[in-house]
Structure formats: structure tokens, C-alpha cells
Design an enzyme around this catalytic site. Structure first.
Site, PDB file in Angstrom:
ATOM      1  N   GLY A  20      -8.916  -6.541   9.706  1.00  0.00           N
ATOM      2  CA  GLY A  20      -7.845  -5.746  10.279  1.00  0.00           C
ATOM      3  C   GLY A  20      -7.348  -6.286  11.595  1.00  0.00           C
ATOM      4  N   GLN A  48       0.847  -1.188   0.000  1.00  0.00           N
ATOM      5  CA  GLN A  48       0.000   0.000   0.000  1.00  0.00           C
ATOM      6  C   GLN A  48       0.886   1.244   0.000  1.00  0.00           C
ATOM      7  OE1 GLN A  48      -2.052   1.908   3.412  1.00  0.00           O
ATOM      8  NE2 GLN A  48      -3.943   1.186   2.437  1.00  0.00           N
ATOM      9  N   TYR A  68      -5.629  11.094   3.843  1.00  0.00           N
ATOM     10  CA  TYR A  68      -4.283  11.337   3.342  1.00  0.00           C
ATOM     11  C   TYR A  68      -4.331  12.053   1.992  1.00  0.00           C
ATOM     12  CZ  TYR A  68      -3.227   8.299   7.245  1.00  0.00           C
ATOM     13  OH  TYR A  68      -3.158   7.775   8.503  1.00  0.00           O
TER      14      TYR A  68
END
Length: 356
Positions: A309, A98, A179
Site C-alpha cells: 500500500g 475495485q 463497507y
């Protein structure tokens, strides 16, 4: 058989199961952004996943936003990642990197030369940054000049090339969590009046040009993108999120991407229903899933794979535990971002738990 354990095609690959490990910041790299042997152990332990998506990796030094996060810009970083991908592949796994440019979600103490973080507009985010000296307020970032935007986009292309050289099976663009790509995409953080701001079409331009740079290096079938509409993390706000994300996903059609990764946390709209019909590739659904919810999403064809996650964080053998309907270890939140093996590579596997 549970649909979690059936193969699925994602881009050029056929994954052995539909259990995907989410990208999770763990802050175990050194100050130069180089991940060590402990990181290789961590990922190799979790290679039972059909696909691992790595923690966010800064494509260039200006993209760093957190202490002890890894990069892919230097030769030392690339060599370290090669050891990690070798470890994952040695255990039969696949792994995408990523790429995460934090933009304004940073601090001068983490920027080259102590410079201001960059962003689409000089708008300060509410909140604080994790630095070596502890929490510090975010600063007002510096708006990127039009020419500089091209340099940032080219940096994503170089990072993609280096990720593949490091042995990654593909790359994911982090387009979520407030982001830099989402800063361009969102009306609250992008007040530009040039070709990269204003209308939804112009605000989406940065994301689409980054994907052009990444797919030029890897091919669309080795590139994915993650979005998380209305998550609101890192003070990100958009005035018309349904319109924004519908437009963005519509524009992805020409890229032939490996997957669209949509993680929902608190959104009031069913974005899966909005976005899945718009995307022809594999659809990865995430956001607080347990086994039952993941199976329901797969059985109803709301998703092609399920992303987990914290369950993967605390259970390196999560796929085996799902297969056997075994209990799960609880994650220790106090160690999510702390250095060292504790809460990172020392969670007990199923067999050790049963024999205790």
C-alpha cells in the site's frame, strides 16, 4: 532470484511479477466522481506492478462515501477511466477496478438528493464522515428493503460491465473495511430477520449474490474479492469472525475467482492459515508488508502474490527499488487525501533520488 520477480497466474492472466499495488483512496476525482489527467499519470507511474488494484470506485451514486472519490456509473466517468487504463496498458501494466459501495459509511451531503445512506440495518456507525464541509458525524442509515437489495446487486453487475468497457483487466469486490458487503456479513451491523440476516449463511448471501452479478459480466477469472477479518475499521464487529470467514471462503469455490485478497491489520488469529487452504485460486496477502516479509510469505507458499500500500504510494517505481534493494521514499500522510499533485504524482523516482 527473489520470488517477487517471478511470473504468477491470476485468473486468465500471467503477471510479470508478484508485486501488487493495493487499492488506496486518494480523493483526486472531481465532485462528479470523474478522475482527471493527474489520476492517469499516477497510475501510469506505478505500472511496473504485476497488478494494480485501483482505489475504491463507487458502482452507483448511493455507494459514494468520501469526497472526491471516483465512480463508474456515468459516461463521463467511464471515458475518464478509459484514458487511465490506456495509460497503464501503454506502460505494460495490468489494472483491476475495485468496486466499493460504502453503505452506512457515508453522509447525506454525498447522497443523491441528500437522502440517508443505505445499510442492511438502521444501525449508526461510530465515527465521522469526510465531507466538503469537513468532518461530520455518521448518521443513522436507512435499512434497505428486500426489493432494493436486488437493485444494489444489479448495480454491481452494471458497474462490472462498465469497468470492462473502460479497459480494466478485471474487477475486485471490496468486501472489507466496514463497507456495505461487510456490513451485511457482520453480525454487529446486520440485524435483519429476513433471507439476508441472522445466520452466517444468510448474512453471507449478499456478498455471494454480488459476486454472482459480477462474474456473470466478467467471468470468474476476471473477478477478485478483498476481505480483512477483524480489522474493526468503521465500527464493524462480528461475533464469530472465524466461522463467518471460513464459511464465506468455502462458498467461493464455485465462482472460480481470479484471486482472494486478504489484508490483515491487528487480527489475533492467523487468518491466512485458516483461509488459504480453502481457496483454489491465487491468494494475495497484504497488510503492512515490507520486502522481506513478502518474500518470506511467497517462499513459504503462504501467498501467491504480495500486496503493498503506502510503499507504492510514495514509490512509483517500487518494483525497481525492490530489484536493486534501494532505499524507499517515506509517504507524506498529510497529502494522502488532499487534492493536487503534491504527495500524489511528485514523489521522486529512484534515478532522480540517486542523482540529487
Amino acid at each position: 532470484m527473489s520470488p517477487l520477480f517471478t511470473p504468477v497466474g491470476i485468473g486468465r492472466y500471467t503477471l510479470r511479477n508478484r508485486v501488487v499495488m493495493a487499492p488506496m483512496t486518494r480523493s483526486r476525482a472531481d465532485d462528479a466522481g470523474v478522475p482527471g489527467d493527474l489520476v492517469a499519470t499516477y497510475y501510469a507511474q506505478r505500472a511496473g506492478a504485476g497488478l494494480i488494484i485501483s482505489e475504491g470506485v463507487f458502482p452507483t451514486a448511493t455507494g459514494k462515501g468520501y469526497v472526491r472519490t471516483p465512480g463508474i456509473e456515468t459516461d463521463a466517468q467511464l471515458s475518464a477511466w478509459k484514458r487511465i487504463t490506456d495509460a497503464v496498458h501503454g506502460n505494460g501494466g495490468r489494472i483491476f477496478m475495485q468496486l466499493m459501495h460504502c453503505g452506512r459509511i457515508s453522509h447525506p451531503s454525498m447522497q443523491p438528493g441528500g437522502e440517508l445512506p443505505v445499510a442492511p440495518s438502521a444501525i449508526k456507525a461510530a465515527g465521522r464522515a469526510w465531507t466538503n464541509e469537513g468532518l461530520k458525524d455518521f448518521v443513522t442509515p436507512r435499512a434497505l428493503g428486500a426489493g432494493e437489495i436486488a437493485d444494489v446487486i444489479a448495480g454491481y453487475g452494471r458497474a462490472t460491465r462498465r469497468a470492462l468497457a473502460a479497459g480494466f483487466d478485471g474487477v475486485e469486490l471490496h468486501g472489507a473495511t466496514g463497507y456495505l458487503p461487510e456490513q451485511f456479513l457482520s453480525s454487529g451491523s446486520n440485524h435483519r430477520d429476513d433471507a439476508y440476516g441472522g445466520s452466517v449463511k444468510k448474512r453471507a448471501r449478499f456478498v455471494l449474490e454480488v459476486l454472482e452479478a459480477m462474474t456473470a459480466e466478467a467471468g470468474g477469472d476476471r473477478v477478485g474479492i478483498k476481505v480483512s477479518p477483524e480489522m474493526g475499521f468503521n465500527d464493524i464487529v462480528d461475533a464469530t469472525p472465524q466461522e463467518t470467514y471460513a464459511y464465506l471462503v468455502d462458498q467461493l469455490r464455485g465462482f472460480n475467482l481470479a484471486y482472494l485478497h486478504v489484508a490483515l491489520f491487528g487480527a489475533k488469529v492467523d487468518y491466512h492459515a485458516l483461509l488459504r487452504p480453502r481457496f483454489a485460486g491465487a491468494y494475495l496477502l497484504g497488510g503492512g508488508l515490507d520486502k522481506a516479509a513478502a518474500e518470506a510469505a511467497l517462499e513459504s507458499r503462504r501467498a501467491d502474490a504480495a500486496v503493498f500500500g503506502s510503499a507504492f504510494l510514495a514509490n512509483p517505481d517500487l518494483v525497481d527499488r525492490f530489484w536493486e534493494d534501494a532505499s524507499l521514499n517515506a509517504p507524506d500522510k498529510s497529502t494522502f487525501y488532499s487534492p493536487g499533485a503534491r504527495g500524489y504524482t511528485d514523489y521522486p523516482p529512484l534515478r532522480a533520488t540517486e542523482n540529487a
